[in-house]
Design a protein around this motif. Structure first.
Motif, PDB file in Angstrom:
ATOM      1  N   LEU A 171       0.849  -1.183   0.000  1.00  0.00           N
ATOM      2  CA  LEU A 171       0.000   0.000   0.000  1.00  0.00           C
ATOM      3  C   LEU A 171       0.888   1.237   0.000  1.00  0.00           C
ATOM      4  O   LEU A 171       1.992   1.209   0.536  1.00  0.00           O
ATOM      5  N   TRP A 203       0.975   5.082   1.356  1.00  0.00           N
ATOM      6  CA  TRP A 203       0.308   5.882   2.382  1.00  0.00           C
ATOM      7  C   TRP A 203       1.067   7.170   2.627  1.00  0.00           C
ATOM      8  O   TRP A 203       2.301   7.197   2.612  1.00  0.00           O
ATOM      9  N   ARG A 253      -3.504  12.095   4.663  1.00  0.00           N
ATOM     10  CA  ARG A 253      -4.233  11.989   3.397  1.00  0.00           C
ATOM     11  C   ARG A 253      -5.306  10.893   3.433  1.00  0.00           C
ATOM     12  O   ARG A 253      -5.840  10.546   2.404  1.00  0.00           O
ATOM     13  N   GLY A 254      -5.585  10.332   4.568  1.00  0.00           N
ATOM     14  CA  GLY A 254      -6.608   9.292   4.643  1.00  0.00           C
ATOM     15  C   GLY A 254      -6.024   7.910   4.392  1.00  0.00           C
ATOM     16  O   GLY A 254      -4.815   7.719   4.324  1.00  0.00           O
ATOM     17  N   ASN A 255      -6.920   6.957   4.237  1.00  0.00           N
ATOM     18  CA  ASN A 255      -6.512   5.564   4.063  1.00  0.00           C
ATOM     19  C   ASN A 255      -6.102   5.267   2.626  1.00  0.00           C
ATOM     20  O   ASN A 255      -6.640   5.854   1.690  1.00  0.00           O
ATOM     21  N   PRO A 256      -5.173   4.320   2.441  1.00  0.00           N
ATOM     22  CA  PRO A 256      -4.829   3.894   1.091  1.00  0.00           C
ATOM     23  C   PRO A 256      -6.071   3.321   0.392  1.00  0.00           C
ATOM     24  O   PRO A 256      -6.950   2.744   1.031  1.00  0.00           O
ATOM     25  N   THR A 257      -6.135   3.479  -0.926  1.00  0.00           N
ATOM     26  CA  THR A 257      -7.309   3.014  -1.659  1.00  0.00           C
ATOM     27  C   THR A 257      -6.992   1.954  -2.701  1.00  0.00           C
ATOM     28  O   THR A 257      -7.902   1.421  -3.324  1.00  0.00           O
ATOM     29  N   TYR A 258      -5.709   1.636  -2.890  1.00  0.00           N
ATOM     30  CA  TYR A 258      -5.329   0.662  -3.916  1.00  0.00           C
ATOM     31  C   TYR A 258      -4.370  -0.352  -3.331  1.00  0.00           C
ATOM     32  O   TYR A 258      -3.421  -0.007  -2.621  1.00  0.00           O
ATOM     33  N   LYS A 259      -4.603  -1.618  -3.641  1.00  0.00           N
ATOM     34  CA  LYS A 259      -3.764  -2.720  -3.175  1.00  0.00           C
ATOM     35  C   LYS A 259      -2.833  -3.132  -4.317  1.00  0.00           C
ATOM     36  O   LYS A 259      -3.292  -3.631  -5.342  1.00  0.00           O
ATOM     37  N   GLU A 307       4.142   4.083  -7.806  1.00  0.00           N
ATOM     38  CA  GLU A 307       3.021   4.964  -7.434  1.00  0.00           C
ATOM     39  C   GLU A 307       3.460   5.994  -6.390  1.00  0.00           C
ATOM     40  O   GLU A 307       3.084   7.166  -6.467  1.00  0.00           O
TER      41      GLU A 307
END
Length: 67
Positions: free
Chosen positions: A6, A8, A12-18, A28
């Motif tokens: 992930l 992070w 910025r909040g939680n990760p959204t892509y695995k 990324e």
């Protein structure tokens, strides 16, 4: 279990892509860091997965209800 990754950044909040590979997550993180100068992006790896099965519901029926 195959690890996953992930990206992070604090605040910025939680990760959204695995990500399935470290290389993909690192790419990324690099892309995001270039778009957001001064911010840090971290590559995190899964180290453990836990799964607790659903509880079993057991009902005992009384033959003679006391009321």
């Amino acid at each position: 279990m195959k690890p996953f990754y992930l990206v992070w950044s604090e605040g910025r909040g939680n990760p959204t892509y695995k990500h399935e590979s470290y290389a993909s997550a690192e790419h990324e993180a690099h892309r995001l860091a270039k778009l957001n100068p001064g911010e840090e992006f971290h590559v995190l790896v899964s180290s453990c997965t836990l799964h607790i099965p659903d509880p079993v519901i057991k009902t005992d029926h009384l033959e003679d209800i006391p009321f």
